[in-house]
Design an enzyme around this catalytic site. Structure first.
Site: not given
Length: 404
Positions: A182, A184
């Site tokens: 991922d 963020d």
């Protein structure tokens, strides 16, 4: 005392480490013509512990006395145990248990060792993987299946405030793997959409929706479209400003650099925006990237998204697609994420790591890393900090010395 002739001798030396100790011991053993069956040696803060299992010669007492004389000359202590069998590797249930603490307290290790014993398992070997900025210890455990051990130790990890990863002791840990991350609040600190919203004067509203979505309280696609709509009219140049302001997670470059040296491949799979993730991928030499595309018309954001949204299911689909492209099974994929929309991706991977994640994600993932250093991931893969720093030093990257 039983003086019957033994078949083996276990010779254990302890004392101050210095050059030549091991050579002196083996010179004595060579003179006796014994066969070496097993060796273990560690140096801990200048103290040497050397264990050697050898076949017992006919005149084993003479060898015992010779080794004792050698140890005395070296200023070391020695024990010679008779009739000790070779180490037996248990047929089932072999795991690597990596414990990460900052700090790692004796009480935590006592509790962990106790839970391992409660399972009927044994700690066969212990290695330190790092001592700074976190302490990472790798335990070689046998006698219980990894799935059961993971269940027991996950509860203890939460109680002790440490991170524990349990992985099967097999060749997979040593092979080339695909890392899917991922972006963020994982690869980078903070949320890109909130940084964009600050330029549009809508940061508080976007942050509120983001937090609820990451906790799994809102449908991700619906929440994303709502947040992006608040960016309508924002100049596209704001994307450049946000990218320039991004701060990578501590250790991110080190992790990528280290694992790429070993042939690992990387992918970014984000519910964020391709205008950011594509640039991150190029900057870090990431192999693949998948994210949402913000619609831009006449140099301004329209508040819309081009194409389908990369949501929770989309992340897992991208992981499978990238694994197929690399040619590795899903069992060889490591996924790293922090939010509810990462859950399917973490579940699809052979090893799903919740990185500084929301509680529901920590509970669902294979393991959790809660220290703020992304390169702690390499310790789970059997790579020590000393090895990382040595490889960096070869190309002129010098790591500051840790405090004593």
């Amino acid at each position: 005392m039983d003086e019957t002739d033994p078949k083996t001798l276990l010779i254990t030396l302890t004392g101050k480490d210095r050059p030549g100790v091991t050579a002196a011991v083996f010179s004595r053993l060579a003179a006796a013509g014994v066969e070496v069956l097993d060796i273990e040696q560690i140096v801990l803060r200048g103290r040497l512990v050397l264990g050697v299992l050898v076949s017992a010669p006919r005149d084993w007492k003479r060898l015992r006395d010779a080794v004792t004389e050698t140890a005395s000359a070296l200023g070391m202590q020695v024990e010679v145990d008779r009739g000790v069998g070779d180490n037996k590797v248990r047929a089932v249930g072999r795991s690597h248990v990596t414990v990460i603490g900052s700090p790692l307290r004796a009480a935590a290790m006592a509790a962990i060792a106790g839970r391992i014993a409660d399972c009927g398992a044994n700690i066969d070997r212990i290695e330190r993987m790092a001592r700074y900025p976190v302490t990472a210890i790798d335990l070689h455990v046998s006698g219980v299946e990894p799935v059961e051990l993971r269940r027991v130790l996950a509860t203890e990890a939460a109680a002790q405030g440490v991170d524990i990863a349990v992985q099967p002791a097999n060749l997979l840990r040593r092979g080339m793997r695909l890392i899917v991350m991922d972006v963020d609040s994982t690869l980078v600190q903070g949320e890109v959409i909130e940084m964009l919203a600050a330029h549009a004067g809508a940061e508080a509203e976007v942050a509120r929706i983001t937090e609820a979505a990451m906790r799994g309280e809102l449908d991700f696609e619906e929440s994303l479209r709502h947040r992006v709509a608040l960016l309508e009219g924002l100049p596209a140049s704001a994307l450049d400003e946000v990218y320039d302001a991004l701060v990578l997670a501590p250790g991110a470059r080190t992790m990528v650099r280290t694992l790429r040296r070993l042939g690992y491949r990387f992918a970014l799979v984000s519910g964020g925006f391709s205008q950011i993730t594509d640039r991150l991928a190029a900057d870090l030499s990431i192999d693949f990237a998948r994210a949402n595309e913000l619609e831009i018309v006449d140099g301004r954001l329209t508040g819309g998204i081009v194409g389908p949204v990369v949501d929770r299911a989309g992340k897992a689909s991208a992981l499978r697609e990238f694994a197929a492209a690399v040619g590795v099974p899903q069992a060889a994929v490591i996924a790293i994420g922090d939010g509810a929309n990462d859950l399917d991706m973490l579940d699809a991977a052979g090893l799903g790591i919740a990185y500084n994640a929301k509680p529901m994600v920590r509970d669902a993932a294979d393991t959790a890393v809660n220290v703020p250093y992304l390169d702690a991931i390499v310790y789970l893969l059997g790579i020590s900090r000393e090895e990382v720093e040595a490889a960096d030093a070869e190309v002129g990257i010098i790591t500051p010395a840790p405090p004593l």
